[in-house]
Design a protein around this motif. Structure first.
Motif: not given
Length: 300
Positions: A56-57, A59-60, A63, A100, A103-104
């Protein structure tokens, strides 16, 4: 652009294809089967497992606009011996990727699947809407993963292409019948053939890489076969390899495993028509490149 399973056999070829077309690539792999050395040094690389929340990190931070999801457990035999691990890698790994991506706000996901979802079909060539009837836990895990992809698109509008690969082969492949034949021939050992009359639809890995790019840039979604559309027996494959290497060794014949698919050939007309993709390598050309790479390694 995020590629999961990027250091694997198929993944590293996909990364190179994207770089050749001037895309910025973020590579993710847990290195359980892949090798970081397969990737160019200037590619942003994360050693991480897509089944864990740590991704998840990534992807964050990165981006990405698109995701090509290739991370998987790919062995039918391993899936039968350890179905829980197979499920974790193939179903949970895909589910996390979808979660993910949604989410992103990923624009589109390209998801790798397999001809193993069909089992032993009765009508050939197999079309994308043919009945799904897997014979192994590997095939079942791919069907389950596909269902999550469909539902994510239906519920959340997450655009995706599911690419069902036929039998992929190429240089630096560590498993599969073609690499097995070559490894044993070059060591002076008799290749092992299980029956040999079963057929497969072999597709060169560089054609698979170009298909991933074609699916990514296309506005189309849904299921597509990435295949040669050509059927060949395992016995014929061995004869071709033996002729191409000029090495003749009588193979060892064994019985066909119960979970082994007896006949496989996938129609690629939908991908040709809608993704504007077509395979560029014949079987002879692909095997020729593989043999050339083997000879280069031998002389290093």
């Amino acid at each position: 652009m995020l590629v999961t399973g990027a250091a694997g056999f198929i993944g590293s070829n996909v990364v190179q294809e994207l770089l050749d077309h001037q895309y910025s690539v973020v590579a993710l792999d847990n290195l359980s089967k892949g090798y970081k050395s397969r990737l160019p040094r200037d590619v942003t690389f994360y050693e991480a497992d897509i089944t864990n929340s740590e991704t998840q990190r990534i992807f964050q931070l990165e981006q990405p606009d698109y995701v090509i999801h290739l991370a998987a457990q790919t062995s039918v035999l391993n899936s039968m011996e350890n179905p829980v691990e197979d499920c974790r890698a193939n179903v949970l790994g895909t589910l996390n990727t979808l979660k993910y991506s949604n989410q992103f706000n990923i624009k589109k996901c390209i998801i790798a699947s397999s001809a193993a979802v069909y089992g032993n079909p009765s009508v050939f060539p197999v079309e994308e809407d043919s009945k799904l009837c897997p014979l192994s836990f590997y095939g079942l895990s791919k069907v389950s993963a596909e269902n999550y992809v469909h539902l994510y698109e239906k519920m959340f509008g997450l655009k995706s292409c599911i690419l069902r690969f036929s039998n992929v082969y190429g240089s630096n492949q560590e498993s599969g019948v073609i690499s097995s034949f070559l490894n044993r021939l070059y060591k002076g050992k008799a290749p092992i053939i299980h029956n040999g009359s079963q057929t497969r639809d072999f597709i060169y890995v560089k054609d698979v890489a170009s298909a991933c790019l074609s699916a990514m840039v296309s506005h189309e979604t849904g299921v597509f076969h990435i295949s040669s559309g050509t059927e060949i027996t395992i016995n014929e494959v061995y004869k071709l390899i033996s002729k191409s290497t000029n090495i003749e060794i009588e193979p060892l014949l064994k019985e066909l495993d119960a979970a082994e698919i007896k006949r496989s050939v996938l129609s690629n007309q939908k991908a040709r028509r809608l993704l504007y993709w077509e395979p560029g390598y014949s079987m002879e050309e692909g095997i020729g490149e593989v043999i050339q790479s083997y000879n280069l390694v031998k002389h290093l």
